[in-house]
Design an enzyme around this catalytic site. Structure first.
Site, mmCIF file in Angstrom:
data_model
loop_
_atom_site.group_PDB
_atom_site.id
_atom_site.type_symbol
_atom_site.label_atom_id
_atom_site.label_comp_id
_atom_site.label_asym_id
_atom_site.label_seq_id
_atom_site.Cartn_x
_atom_site.Cartn_y
_atom_site.Cartn_z
ATOM 1 N N LEU A 1 0.826 -1.213 0.000
ATOM 2 C CA LEU A 1 0.000 0.000 0.000
ATOM 3 C C LEU A 1 0.859 1.261 0.000
ATOM 4 C CD1 LEU A 1 -2.575 -1.037 2.753
ATOM 5 C CD2 LEU A 1 -3.065 -0.779 0.295
ATOM 6 N N GLY B 1 6.018 1.747 3.195
ATOM 7 C CA GLY B 1 7.476 1.795 3.372
ATOM 8 C C GLY B 1 8.265 1.248 2.186
ATOM 9 N N ARG C 1 -2.638 1.534 -14.563
ATOM 10 C CA ARG C 1 -1.766 0.901 -13.552
ATOM 11 C C ARG C 1 -1.123 -0.334 -14.181
ATOM 12 N NH1 ARG C 1 -3.079 2.432 -7.700
ATOM 13 N NH2 ARG C 1 -5.082 3.465 -7.734
ATOM 14 N N SER D 1 1.708 -1.606 -7.353
ATOM 15 C CA SER D 1 1.379 -2.790 -8.170
ATOM 16 C C SER D 1 0.282 -3.616 -7.492
ATOM 17 C CB SER D 1 2.622 -3.636 -8.462
ATOM 18 O OG SER D 1 3.504 -3.764 -7.374
HETATM 19 N N1 LIG Z 1 -5.248 6.939 -6.774
HETATM 20 C C1 LIG Z 1 -4.054 6.647 -6.259
HETATM 21 N N2 LIG Z 1 -3.816 5.432 -5.706
HETATM 22 C C2 LIG Z 1 -2.606 5.143 -5.204
HETATM 23 N N3 LIG Z 1 -1.549 6.002 -5.203
HETATM 24 C C3 LIG Z 1 -1.730 7.221 -5.753
HETATM 25 C C4 LIG Z 1 -2.979 7.594 -6.282
HETATM 26 N N4 LIG Z 1 -2.872 8.866 -6.750
HETATM 27 C C5 LIG Z 1 -1.615 9.267 -6.511
HETATM 28 N N5 LIG Z 1 -0.915 8.283 -5.917
HETATM 29 C C6 LIG Z 1 0.522 8.386 -5.613
HETATM 30 O O1 LIG Z 1 1.163 7.603 -6.600
HETATM 31 C C7 LIG Z 1 2.032 6.663 -6.016
HETATM 32 C C8 LIG Z 1 1.759 5.258 -6.562
HETATM 33 O O2 LIG Z 1 2.294 5.096 -7.832
HETATM 34 P P1 LIG Z 1 2.617 3.643 -8.357
HETATM 35 O O3 LIG Z 1 3.185 3.811 -9.718
HETATM 36 O O4 LIG Z 1 3.426 2.930 -7.341
HETATM 37 O O5 LIG Z 1 1.155 2.968 -8.425
HETATM 38 S S1 LIG Z 1 0.651 1.687 -9.235
HETATM 39 O O6 LIG Z 1 1.673 0.617 -9.054
HETATM 40 O O7 LIG Z 1 0.510 2.054 -10.636
HETATM 41 O O8 LIG Z 1 -0.645 1.325 -8.627
HETATM 42 C C9 LIG Z 1 1.756 6.649 -4.537
HETATM 43 O O9 LIG Z 1 3.052 6.649 -3.961
HETATM 44 P P2 LIG Z 1 3.461 5.757 -2.701
HETATM 45 O O10 LIG Z 1 2.826 6.463 -1.531
HETATM 46 O O11 LIG Z 1 4.966 5.855 -2.679
HETATM 47 O O12 LIG Z 1 2.986 4.357 -2.868
HETATM 48 C C10 LIG Z 1 0.965 7.905 -4.262
HETATM 49 O O13 LIG Z 1 1.826 8.913 -3.762
HETATM 50 N N1 LIG Z 2 10.168 0.267 8.638
HETATM 51 C C1 LIG Z 2 9.540 1.396 8.959
HETATM 52 N N2 LIG Z 2 9.139 1.633 10.230
HETATM 53 C C2 LIG Z 2 8.507 2.775 10.548
HETATM 54 N N3 LIG Z 2 8.205 3.764 9.659
HETATM 55 C C3 LIG Z 2 8.565 3.581 8.381
HETATM 56 C C4 LIG Z 2 9.239 2.385 7.954
HETATM 57 N N4 LIG Z 2 9.468 2.485 6.623
HETATM 58 C C5 LIG Z 2 8.961 3.661 6.238
HETATM 59 N N5 LIG Z 2 8.426 4.336 7.284
HETATM 60 C C6 LIG Z 2 7.753 5.654 7.221
HETATM 61 O O1 LIG Z 2 6.495 5.436 6.597
HETATM 62 C C7 LIG Z 2 6.193 6.489 5.689
HETATM 63 C C8 LIG Z 2 5.954 5.940 4.296
HETATM 64 O O2 LIG Z 2 7.162 5.401 3.790
HETATM 65 P P1 LIG Z 2 7.426 5.335 2.230
HETATM 66 O O3 LIG Z 2 8.724 4.627 2.049
HETATM 67 O O4 LIG Z 2 7.275 6.675 1.607
HETATM 68 O O5 LIG Z 2 6.216 4.382 1.761
HETATM 69 P P2 LIG Z 2 5.670 4.059 0.308
HETATM 70 O O6 LIG Z 2 6.808 4.217 -0.665
HETATM 71 O O7 LIG Z 2 5.193 2.637 0.407
HETATM 72 O O8 LIG Z 2 4.561 5.020 0.084
HETATM 73 C C9 LIG Z 2 7.373 7.480 5.773
HETATM 74 O O9 LIG Z 2 7.018 8.507 6.644
HETATM 75 C C10 LIG Z 2 8.500 6.634 6.336
HETATM 76 O O10 LIG Z 2 9.408 7.403 7.094
#
Ligand SMILES: Nc1ncnc2c1ncn2[C@@H]1O[C@H](COP(=O)(O)OS(=O)(=O)O)[C@@H](OP(=O)(O)O)[C@H]1O
Ligand SMILES: Nc1ncnc2c1ncn2[C@@H]1O[C@H](COP(=O)(O)OP(=O)(O)O)[C@@H](O)[C@H]1O
Length: 202
Positions: free
Chosen positions: A33, A37, A79, A106
């Protein structure tokens, strides 16, 4: 569709590149999700492997969407295309002998399995960030969950869009005892897997 095309073999092959780098190319696919992280682990893993003398490259979903995948939205077909393209690029990196770390939500099993099928047996290492939605939502570093709950972002993964957890992946990272492992502990878990499977030598 491309037609009338013929594969051209090059005399410098994967094995020679791997010998040069003293490692085996592979794809470490981190799924989970938003806020679970993934990016943090990808960078911690890249740093730890780099310190050991291993060449890595990170393909982060957010980052690739700034360039190669800037034309794609978050609807299911886009996606799927995002994942397919990153899978193809990751395959090229692994063929170059590099340890490629792909970190993207993904959310669909079918799309991840299609990337797995692009690679030889064993070269796709799926890592599941098994972090509950409530924890990810509590972290909410970009404030996106709050926007999604307020209906300001539609189709947000985990809120009003699906996430299908892996059924059979190589590594699952989750809560141990009452706490979450630190990013560097999680990176060490993945590195132990790579060592055990012989990826960190040619
Ligand atoms: N609708 C929606 N759903 C999920 N995420 C969203 C959405 N809109 C924008 N974002 C931002 O885009 C990041 C996810 O991109 P990805 O390329 O990893 O997504 S995917 O694999 O195509 O589902 C995701 O980053 P991460 O928080 O690092 O996962 C979000 O910051
Ligand atoms: N192992 C961990 N334990 C606690 N907090 C974490 C850990 N890994 C990431 N975080 C925190 O969780 C948040 C989301 O991390 P991030 O790497 O950006 O997630 P994602 O790429 O899945 O969106 C950030 O604030 C990060 O500092």
């Amino acid at each position: 569709m491309s037609t009338n095309i013929v594969w051209h073999e090059c005399s410098v092959d994967r094995l020679e590149r791997q010998r040069l780098l003293q490692q085996k190319g592979c794809v470490i696919w981190i799924t989970g999700l938003s806020g679970s992280g993934k990016s943090t682990l990808a960078c911690a893993l890249s740093r730890a492997l780099h310190s050991r003398g291993n060449l890595t490259y990170v393909l982060d979903g957010d980052n690739v969407r700034h360039g190669l995948n800037r034309d794609l939205s978050f609807r299911a077909e886009d996606r799927a295309e995002n994942i397919r393209r990153i899978g193809e690029v990751a395959k090229l990196f692994s063929d170059s002998g590099i340890i490629c770390i792909a970190s993207l939500i993904s959310p669909y099993r079918k799309d991840r399995d299609a990337c797995r099928a692009m690679l030889s047996e064993g070269n796709f290492i799926e890592v599941f960030m098994d972090i509950p939605l409530e924890v990810c939502e509590e972290r909410d570093p970009k404030g996106l969950y709050k926007l999604a709950r307020a209906g300001k972002i539609r189709g947000f993964t985990g809120i009003d869009d699906p996430y299908e957890p892996p059924l059979n992946c190589e590594v699952v990272l989750q809560q141990t005892g009452g706490d979450y492992a630190s990013p560097s502990d999680m990176a060490e878990t993945v590195i132990s897997y790579l060592e055990e499977k012989g990826y960190l030598k040619a």
